[in-house]
Design a protein around this motif. Structure first.
Motif, PDB file in Angstrom:
ATOM      1  N   ILE A   1       4.490   5.666  -5.398  1.00 37.06           N
ATOM      2  CA  ILE A   1       4.738   5.676  -7.053  1.00 37.06           C
ATOM      3  C   ILE A   1       3.780   6.769  -7.426  1.00 37.06           C
ATOM      4  O   ILE A   1       4.029   7.594  -8.099  1.00 37.06           O
ATOM      5  N   GLU A   2       2.533   6.969  -6.666  1.00 36.92           N
ATOM      6  CA  GLU A   2       1.546   7.956  -7.152  1.00 36.92           C
ATOM      7  C   GLU A   2       2.281   9.306  -6.767  1.00 36.92           C
ATOM      8  O   GLU A   2       2.039  10.408  -7.372  1.00 36.92           O
TER       9      GLU A   2
ATOM     10  N   GLN B   1       1.553   0.432 -10.367  1.00 41.25           N
ATOM     11  CA  GLN B   1       0.598   0.091  -9.111  1.00 41.25           C
ATOM     12  C   GLN B   1      -0.392  -0.932  -9.467  1.00 41.25           C
ATOM     13  O   GLN B   1      -0.727  -1.659  -8.392  1.00 41.25           O
ATOM     14  N   GLU B   2      -0.855  -1.302 -10.704  1.00 42.98           N
ATOM     15  CA  GLU B   2      -1.771  -2.235 -11.021  1.00 42.98           C
ATOM     16  C   GLU B   2      -1.148  -3.669 -10.485  1.00 42.98           C
ATOM     17  O   GLU B   2      -2.114  -4.417  -9.697  1.00 42.98           O
TER      18      GLU B   2
ATOM     19  N   LYS C   1       2.656   1.674  -3.508  1.00 47.70           N
ATOM     20  CA  LYS C   1       1.604   2.150  -4.390  1.00 47.70           C
ATOM     21  C   LYS C   1       1.418   3.732  -4.236  1.00 47.70           C
ATOM     22  O   LYS C   1       1.381   4.616  -5.133  1.00 47.70           O
TER      23      LYS C   1
ATOM     24  N   ASN D   1       7.204   1.289 -11.898  1.00 46.53           N
ATOM     25  CA  ASN D   1       6.170   1.946 -11.326  1.00 46.53           C
ATOM     26  C   ASN D   1       4.724   1.642 -11.467  1.00 46.53           C
ATOM     27  O   ASN D   1       3.918   2.299 -11.916  1.00 46.53           O
TER      28      ASN D   1
ATOM     29  N   SER E   1       0.776  -1.228   0.080  1.00 54.16           N
ATOM     30  CA  SER E   1      -0.104   0.148   0.121  1.00 54.16           C
ATOM     31  C   SER E   1       1.014   1.169  -0.040  1.00 54.16           C
ATOM     32  O   SER E   1       0.554   2.047  -0.818  1.00 54.16           O
TER      33      SER E   1
ATOM     34  N   ARG F   1       9.169   4.389  -2.222  1.00 53.19           N
ATOM     35  CA  ARG F   1       8.793   3.301  -3.016  1.00 53.19           C
ATOM     36  C   ARG F   1       9.943   1.988  -2.722  1.00 53.19           C
ATOM     37  O   ARG F   1       9.568   0.980  -2.453  1.00 53.19           O
TER      38      ARG F   1
END
Length: 135
Positions: A45-46, A103-104, A42, A101, A39, A53
């Motif tokens: 990364i955002e 996230q999915e 992610k 990077n 979590s 990260r």
């Protein structure tokens, strides 16, 4: 109380919980740690926070590798073999997702961990002692 102090206290609480946890509960704590790290990764990364990260990708991989290394392949049979392969796959995918990077992919791995954690959590209490003796 600032956020750093709260995080430090949360970390101390987790350490104290681990001291008194059964082997079964320790595995749940490891799942929680990996899920939580994914979590944070992610979110990092955002927010384009490369350092955070990397730290949490590494942490998640370390936890998953630890779960993999704790498997008793001799006693666990096919289940242990399958989990070993799955944990190896997860660690590789997390590494690649961090590099790209993605996230999915991190979310997909996180969901797999939550599913396994949910199954582990459903193990009846009277089976915990059996598992602890065999570990």
């Amino acid at each position: 109380m600032n956020a750093l102090t709260a995080l430090a206290q949360y970390g101390q609480m987790k350490q104290q919980a681990a001291q008194y946890a059964s082997p079964h509960q320790l595995i749940l704590l490891l799942f929680n740690g990996a899920i939580e790290s994914l979590s944070v990764a992610k979110g990092a990364i955002e927010n384009k926070n490369i350092e955070l990260r990397g730290k949490h990708i590494s942490r998640a991989i370390s936890i998953i590798n630890g779960l993999r290394d704790m498997l008793d392949i001799d006693k666990g049979g096919d289940v242990a073999d399958n989990l070993y392969s799955l944990y190896s796959y997860m660690a590789k995918e997390i590494f690649n997702a961090g590099f790209h990077n993605d996230q999915e992919v991190l979310g997909n791995i996180q969901q797999m961990l939550m599913d396994i954690r949910g199954s582990w959590e459903k193990i009846p209490v009277d089976m915990h002692a059996v598992s602890a003796r065999q570990a």
